[in-house]
Design a protein around this motif. Structure first.
Motif, PDB file in Angstrom:
ATOM      1  N   GLY A  40       0.787  -1.235   0.000  1.00  0.00           N
ATOM      2  CA  GLY A  40       0.000   0.000   0.000  1.00  0.00           C
ATOM      3  C   GLY A  40       0.812   1.275   0.000  1.00  0.00           C
ATOM      4  N   GLN A  41       2.148   1.128   0.001  1.00  0.00           N
ATOM      5  CA  GLN A  41       3.003   2.317   0.021  1.00  0.00           C
ATOM      6  C   GLN A  41       3.812   2.415  -1.268  1.00  0.00           C
ATOM      7  OE1 GLN A  41       5.169   2.916   3.672  1.00  0.00           O
ATOM      8  NE2 GLN A  41       3.550   1.969   4.906  1.00  0.00           N
ATOM      9  N   LYS A  42       4.576   3.481  -1.387  1.00  0.00           N
ATOM     10  CA  LYS A  42       5.304   3.688  -2.631  1.00  0.00           C
ATOM     11  C   LYS A  42       6.597   2.870  -2.658  1.00  0.00           C
ATOM     12  CE  LYS A  42       7.887   7.810  -1.269  1.00  0.00           C
ATOM     13  NZ  LYS A  42       8.230   9.188  -1.645  1.00  0.00           N
ATOM     14  N   VAL A  43       7.134   2.724  -3.845  1.00  0.00           N
ATOM     15  CA  VAL A  43       8.410   2.042  -4.027  1.00  0.00           C
ATOM     16  C   VAL A  43       9.526   2.935  -3.483  1.00  0.00           C
ATOM     17  CG1 VAL A  43      10.005   1.095  -5.733  1.00  0.00           C
ATOM     18  CG2 VAL A  43       7.535   0.872  -6.084  1.00  0.00           C
ATOM     19  N   GLU A  44      10.400   2.340  -2.658  1.00  0.00           N
ATOM     20  CA  GLU A  44      11.461   3.127  -1.999  1.00  0.00           C
ATOM     21  C   GLU A  44      12.828   2.552  -2.359  1.00  0.00           C
ATOM     22  OE1 GLU A  44      10.062   4.298   2.357  1.00  0.00           O
ATOM     23  OE2 GLU A  44       9.765   2.155   1.956  1.00  0.00           O
ATOM     24  N   PHE A  45      13.754   3.418  -2.645  1.00  0.00           N
ATOM     25  CA  PHE A  45      15.126   3.040  -2.953  1.00  0.00           C
ATOM     26  C   PHE A  45      15.834   2.516  -1.703  1.00  0.00           C
ATOM     27  CE2 PHE A  45      19.270   3.258  -4.819  1.00  0.00           C
ATOM     28  CZ  PHE A  45      20.113   3.827  -3.873  1.00  0.00           C
ATOM     29  N   LEU A  46      16.580   1.436  -1.863  1.00  0.00           N
ATOM     30  CA  LEU A  46      17.404   0.929  -0.770  1.00  0.00           C
ATOM     31  C   LEU A  46      18.888   1.174  -1.040  1.00  0.00           C
ATOM     32  CD1 LEU A  46      15.791  -2.552   0.023  1.00  0.00           C
ATOM     33  CD2 LEU A  46      15.584  -0.445   1.323  1.00  0.00           C
ATOM     34  N   VAL A  47      19.375   0.678  -2.198  1.00  0.00           N
ATOM     35  CA  VAL A  47      20.821   0.687  -2.416  1.00  0.00           C
ATOM     36  C   VAL A  47      21.112   0.551  -3.904  1.00  0.00           C
ATOM     37  CG1 VAL A  47      21.024  -1.830  -2.154  1.00  0.00           C
ATOM     38  CG2 VAL A  47      22.982  -0.376  -1.565  1.00  0.00           C
ATOM     39  N   SER A  48      22.224   1.150  -4.322  1.00  0.00           N
ATOM     40  CA  SER A  48      22.728   0.938  -5.670  1.00  0.00           C
ATOM     41  C   SER A  48      24.146   0.374  -5.583  1.00  0.00           C
ATOM     42  CB  SER A  48      22.698   2.221  -6.488  1.00  0.00           C
ATOM     43  OG  SER A  48      23.469   3.230  -5.852  1.00  0.00           O
ATOM     44  N   PHE A  49      24.541  -0.354  -6.618  1.00  0.00           N
ATOM     45  CA  PHE A  49      25.781  -1.148  -6.560  1.00  0.00           C
ATOM     46  C   PHE A  49      26.420  -1.126  -7.927  1.00  0.00           C
ATOM     47  CE2 PHE A  49      28.018  -4.396  -4.175  1.00  0.00           C
ATOM     48  CZ  PHE A  49      28.543  -5.265  -5.116  1.00  0.00           C
ATOM     49  N   TYR A  50      27.719  -0.827  -7.943  1.00  0.00           N
ATOM     50  CA  TYR A  50      28.457  -0.791  -9.202  1.00  0.00           C
ATOM     51  C   TYR A  50      29.905  -1.166  -8.943  1.00  0.00           C
ATOM     52  CZ  TYR A  50      31.082   1.211 -13.088  1.00  0.00           C
ATOM     53  OH  TYR A  50      31.950   1.391 -14.128  1.00  0.00           O
ATOM     54  N   ASN A  51      30.462  -1.962  -9.815  1.00  0.00           N
ATOM     55  CA  ASN A  51      31.883  -2.317  -9.719  1.00  0.00           C
ATOM     56  C   ASN A  51      32.213  -2.910  -8.350  1.00  0.00           C
ATOM     57  OD1 ASN A  51      34.423  -2.476 -10.912  1.00  0.00           O
ATOM     58  ND2 ASN A  51      35.058  -0.487 -10.106  1.00  0.00           N
ATOM     59  N   ASN A  52      31.319  -3.765  -7.885  1.00  0.00           N
ATOM     60  CA  ASN A  52      31.486  -4.474  -6.608  1.00  0.00           C
ATOM     61  C   ASN A  52      31.506  -3.574  -5.385  1.00  0.00           C
ATOM     62  OD1 ASN A  52      31.470  -7.237  -7.297  1.00  0.00           O
ATOM     63  ND2 ASN A  52      33.490  -6.993  -8.208  1.00  0.00           N
ATOM     64  N   GLU A  53      30.885  -2.410  -5.535  1.00  0.00           N
ATOM     65  CA  GLU A  53      30.819  -1.507  -4.374  1.00  0.00           C
ATOM     66  C   GLU A  53      29.440  -0.876  -4.299  1.00  0.00           C
ATOM     67  OE1 GLU A  53      35.322   0.373  -4.006  1.00  0.00           O
ATOM     68  OE2 GLU A  53      33.673   1.581  -4.784  1.00  0.00           O
ATOM     69  N   ILE A  54      29.026  -0.538  -3.089  1.00  0.00           N
ATOM     70  CA  ILE A  54      27.817   0.253  -2.929  1.00  0.00           C
ATOM     71  C   ILE A  54      28.117   1.676  -3.390  1.00  0.00           C
ATOM     72  CG2 ILE A  54      26.288   1.315  -1.220  1.00  0.00           C
ATOM     73  CD1 ILE A  54      26.467  -1.274   0.407  1.00  0.00           C
ATOM     74  N   SER A  55      27.287   2.208  -4.296  1.00  0.00           N
ATOM     75  CA  SER A  55      27.496   3.580  -4.749  1.00  0.00           C
ATOM     76  C   SER A  55      26.585   4.565  -4.016  1.00  0.00           C
ATOM     77  CB  SER A  55      27.322   3.707  -6.263  1.00  0.00           C
ATOM     78  OG  SER A  55      26.187   3.017  -6.706  1.00  0.00           O
ATOM     79  N   GLU A  56      25.440   4.105  -3.595  1.00  0.00           N
ATOM     80  CA  GLU A  56      24.556   4.956  -2.805  1.00  0.00           C
ATOM     81  C   GLU A  56      23.622   4.070  -1.990  1.00  0.00           C
ATOM     82  OE1 GLU A  56      22.277   7.729  -5.141  1.00  0.00           O
ATOM     83  OE2 GLU A  56      21.672   8.893  -3.393  1.00  0.00           O
ATOM     84  N   LYS A  57      23.233   4.542  -0.809  1.00  0.00           N
ATOM     85  CA  LYS A  57      22.257   3.811  -0.019  1.00  0.00           C
ATOM     86  C   LYS A  57      21.346   4.792   0.707  1.00  0.00           C
ATOM     87  CE  LYS A  57      25.419   3.265   3.901  1.00  0.00           C
ATOM     88  NZ  LYS A  57      26.079   2.297   4.814  1.00  0.00           N
ATOM     89  N   SER A  58      20.141   4.335   1.009  1.00  0.00           N
ATOM     90  CA  SER A  58      19.187   5.186   1.705  1.00  0.00           C
ATOM     91  C   SER A  58      19.303   4.956   3.210  1.00  0.00           C
ATOM     92  CB  SER A  58      17.772   4.881   1.233  1.00  0.00           C
ATOM     93  OG  SER A  58      17.343   3.634   1.743  1.00  0.00           O
ATOM     94  N   GLU A  59      18.565   5.775   3.941  1.00  0.00           N
ATOM     95  CA  GLU A  59      18.586   5.646   5.406  1.00  0.00           C
ATOM     96  C   GLU A  59      17.930   4.335   5.862  1.00  0.00           C
ATOM     97  OE1 GLU A  59      17.299   8.142   3.695  1.00  0.00           O
ATOM     98  OE2 GLU A  59      15.149   8.271   4.110  1.00  0.00           O
ATOM     99  N   ILE A  60      17.135   3.742   4.965  1.00  0.00           N
ATOM    100  CA  ILE A  60      16.524   2.450   5.299  1.00  0.00           C
ATOM    101  C   ILE A  60      17.593   1.362   5.358  1.00  0.00           C
ATOM    102  CG2 ILE A  60      14.863   0.706   4.541  1.00  0.00           C
ATOM    103  CD1 ILE A  60      13.520   2.931   2.873  1.00  0.00           C
ATOM    104  N   PHE A  61      18.581   1.473   4.524  1.00  0.00           N
ATOM    105  CA  PHE A  61      19.629   0.450   4.361  1.00  0.00           C
ATOM    106  C   PHE A  61      20.626   0.575   5.502  1.00  0.00           C
ATOM    107  CE2 PHE A  61      21.394  -2.673   1.491  1.00  0.00           C
ATOM    108  CZ  PHE A  61      22.742  -2.687   1.794  1.00  0.00           C
ATOM    109  N   ASP A  62      20.246   0.032   6.657  1.00  0.00           N
ATOM    110  CA  ASP A  62      21.119   0.135   7.836  1.00  0.00           C
ATOM    111  C   ASP A  62      22.012  -1.101   7.936  1.00  0.00           C
ATOM    112  OD1 ASP A  62      18.338  -0.591  10.092  1.00  0.00           O
ATOM    113  OD2 ASP A  62      19.571  -1.933   8.876  1.00  0.00           O
ATOM    114  N   ASP A  63      22.640  -1.287   9.075  1.00  0.00           N
ATOM    115  CA  ASP A  63      23.634  -2.355   9.242  1.00  0.00           C
ATOM    116  C   ASP A  63      23.037  -3.757   9.137  1.00  0.00           C
ATOM    117  OD1 ASP A  63      25.572  -0.558  11.764  1.00  0.00           O
ATOM    118  OD2 ASP A  63      25.520  -0.444   9.575  1.00  0.00           O
TER     119      ASP A  63
END
Lengths: 114, 110
Positions: A40-63
């Motif tokens: 019932g909620q919108k699609v939310e970004f978690l994380v992006s990944f390139y060249n075997n590394e995280i390039s960006e992550k949201s506040e949802i993507f915690d430890d």
């Protein structure tokens, strides 16, 4: 037509358990993403990944979350100790490039945490 | 203020009518604009991708972007019952993270 695939389609787990969601991106794509959609909620970004590394992550993507590309084809999302609020659809997406290119989504994995 | 605003609907139209959908946004850094269609419990399916102001047409679909007003639209001509779905607008700045609207549920009645 090439497509992003995800397994399993539905995962049921107990709170506190670890889960691994799997994705096979389109073969010539280089950028990979995870999104989630709580019912019932919108699609939310978690994380992006390139060249075997995280390039960006949201506040949802915690430890509790981690991503990995263990081989040349799979892209995984691990949730270390699941909580009730992790119940959602998890979508993997991939794109050829980053800035200028469309992201193609997989069918999703429905995660239910009991 | 939410970065991307989209009326959740539902929007009900008779078969053959034009469906008109829109989103507004507040972040002027957004440069790339997409419309996705999502059927119930399925993944978003890309319909249209634009990066400049103006119109882009693909079959029965027309996407419109007005960067000066921070407003994007999707029009579906000759709507069919199979067009019944949730339509998501999405946008991004120069990097890959997509920001989605809430989605508009569309129902096309025979």
């Amino acid at each position: 037509e090439p497509e992003v695939t995800q397994t399993p389609s539905h995962q049921v787990t107990q709170m506190g358990q670890e889960v691994i969601l799997r994705c096979v991106p389109i073969s010539n794509h280089l950028y990979f993403y995870w999104y989630r959609q709580i019912l019932g909620q919108k699609v939310e970004f978690l994380v992006s990944f390139y060249n075997n590394e995280i390039s960006e992550k949201s506040e949802i993507f915690d430890d509790q979350f981690s991503v990995e590309r263990p081989d040349g084809s799979n892209f995984t999302l691990k949730i270390r100790s699941t909580k009730l609020e992790d119940s959602a659809m998890y979508f993997c997406a991939s794109s050829v490039g980053d800035r200028y290119n469309e992201q193609f989504f997989g069918p999703g994995t429905r995660l239910t945490v009991l | 203020q939410k970065e991307v605003e989209q009326d959740p609907g539902p929007l009900s139209v008779p078969e053959g009518a034009i469906v008109s959908l829109n989103c507004t946004y507040s972040n002027s850094a957004f440069q790339y604009f997409m419309w996705y269609r999502q059927y119930s419990r399925k993944g978003p399916e890309l319909l249209m991708y634009t990066y400049s102001s103006g119109n882009k047409e693909d079959g029965r679909f027309t996407a419109q972007v007005d960067k000066s007003s921070k407003y994007i639209s999707l029009f579906i001509r000759d709507s069919q019952p199979s067009d019944s779905a949730t339509y998501l607008c999405a946008m991004k700045d120069s990097w890959g993270k997509l920001q989605f609207g809430a989605g508009t549920q569309v129902v096309v009645t025979p």
